[in-house]
Motif scaffolding. Structure first.
Motif, mmCIF file in Angstrom:
data_model
loop_
_atom_site.group_PDB
_atom_site.id
_atom_site.type_symbol
_atom_site.label_atom_id
_atom_site.label_comp_id
_atom_site.label_asym_id
_atom_site.label_seq_id
_atom_site.Cartn_x
_atom_site.Cartn_y
_atom_site.Cartn_z
ATOM 1 N N LYS A 96 43.564 57.501 34.572
ATOM 2 C CA LYS A 96 43.138 58.458 35.389
ATOM 3 C C LYS A 96 41.754 58.959 34.022
ATOM 4 O O LYS A 96 42.455 59.760 32.873
ATOM 5 C CB LYS A 96 43.590 59.016 35.185
ATOM 6 N N TRP A 114 46.353 51.373 35.765
ATOM 7 C CA TRP A 114 45.447 52.130 35.611
ATOM 8 C C TRP A 114 45.100 53.182 34.621
ATOM 9 O O TRP A 114 45.566 53.322 33.940
ATOM 10 C CB TRP A 114 45.747 53.150 37.294
ATOM 11 N N ASN A 146 40.564 63.496 33.864
ATOM 12 C CA ASN A 146 40.592 64.326 34.822
ATOM 13 C C ASN A 146 39.536 64.856 33.697
ATOM 14 O O ASN A 146 38.752 64.641 33.274
ATOM 15 C CB ASN A 146 41.848 65.215 33.787
ATOM 16 N N GLU A 154 40.674 62.778 38.977
ATOM 17 C CA GLU A 154 40.917 64.449 39.334
ATOM 18 C C GLU A 154 39.829 65.367 39.121
ATOM 19 O O GLU A 154 39.281 65.518 38.362
ATOM 20 C CB GLU A 154 42.605 64.517 38.648
ATOM 21 N N PRO A 178 48.882 57.772 35.704
ATOM 22 C CA PRO A 178 48.495 57.556 36.831
ATOM 23 C C PRO A 178 49.248 55.888 36.688
ATOM 24 O O PRO A 178 50.323 55.664 35.714
ATOM 25 C CB PRO A 178 46.912 56.615 36.618
ATOM 26 N N ILE A 211 41.550 56.550 38.720
ATOM 27 C CA ILE A 211 41.718 57.903 39.516
ATOM 28 C C ILE A 211 41.256 58.807 38.575
ATOM 29 O O ILE A 211 40.814 58.867 37.370
ATOM 30 C CB ILE A 211 43.531 58.129 39.736
#
Length: 217
Positions: free
Chosen positions: A69, A67, A71, A138, A63, A136
């Motif tokens: 991230k 940030w 998954n 994903e 990211p 984020i």
């Protein structure tokens, strides 16, 4: 325990799980640990081969700085009627922060992916030390990502979960949900598969574990 050690442990556990499932899988747990792309193997009547690899899809992308991230992934075993989810949280340097692996009620795989997204977001909301961060999330399910990002639609029976996802973003918790191919992160896939054999939730904070190991030195 470092992030790399945790990843290797997960891959070994996935290998043992596959072996215990008694499928005709040609690779050993050690081979999976050395080359996670072994997990992309498929069997056909004509031959056994690895699926074609997309080099750009097999690389985990970090990211932006500042940030974090998630998954996330889901796994389904139709014969055992079991479904599970898993996820891994990392920073822009790839450092592992949090892992989860959880059994959930038996359901269709795209719906299960929504549960995985919801689980990641709920962890962020429930633990105060993650407040003020940008995330984020994903998923490899285009349907789940589309349903979460739309104002309406999606499976009617989980609208309360979709509404939670759609409305969770705030000044102290900002989320972006996006789609990326499964091969971009073997860790979340392995965690989801491990959840099929679990009876309860597994949640680990890698930062806390690293601090404890450092304090033992």
């Amino acid at each position: 325990m470092s992030g790399e050690q945790v990843k290797n442990m997960i891959l070994l556990r996935v290998g043992w799980w596959i072996k215990g499932w008694n499928v005709q899988f040609p690779y050993s747990p050690d081979e999976i640990s050395r080359n996670p792309q072994c997990l992309r193997w498929v069997e056909s009547k004509a031959k056994r081969t690895l699926l074609p690899l997309d080099p750009s899809a097999s690389i985990w992308s970090p990211p932006p700085e500042n940030w974090l991230k998630w998954n996330v992934d889901a796994s389904l075993h139709p014969h055992l009627m079991r479904t599970s989810i898993g996820g891994v949280l990392r920073d822009h340097n790839g450092k592992f922060i949090c892992l989860f692996s959880s059994p959930i009620p038996f359901m269709e795989i795209n719906t299960a992916e929504i549960f995985a997204i919801h689980k990641a977001m709920k962890i962020c909301k429930d633990f105060n030390h993650l407040h003020g961060k940008k995330f984020i999330v994903e998923s490899d399910s285009k349907n789940a990502v589309a349903w979460c990002k739309e104002k309406f639609g999606g499976p009617w029976n989980i609208q309360f979960i979709l509404n939670y996802i759609r409305n969770i973003s705030s000044p102290e918790l900002q989320f972006e949900i996006c789609h990326r191919g499964r091969s971009s992160n073997s860790v979340s896939d392995g965690l989801a598969k491990l959840g099929l054999s679990r009876q309860d939730d597994f949640l680990a904070w890698l930062e806390l574990l690293e601090d404890r190991f450092c304090n033992l030195d």
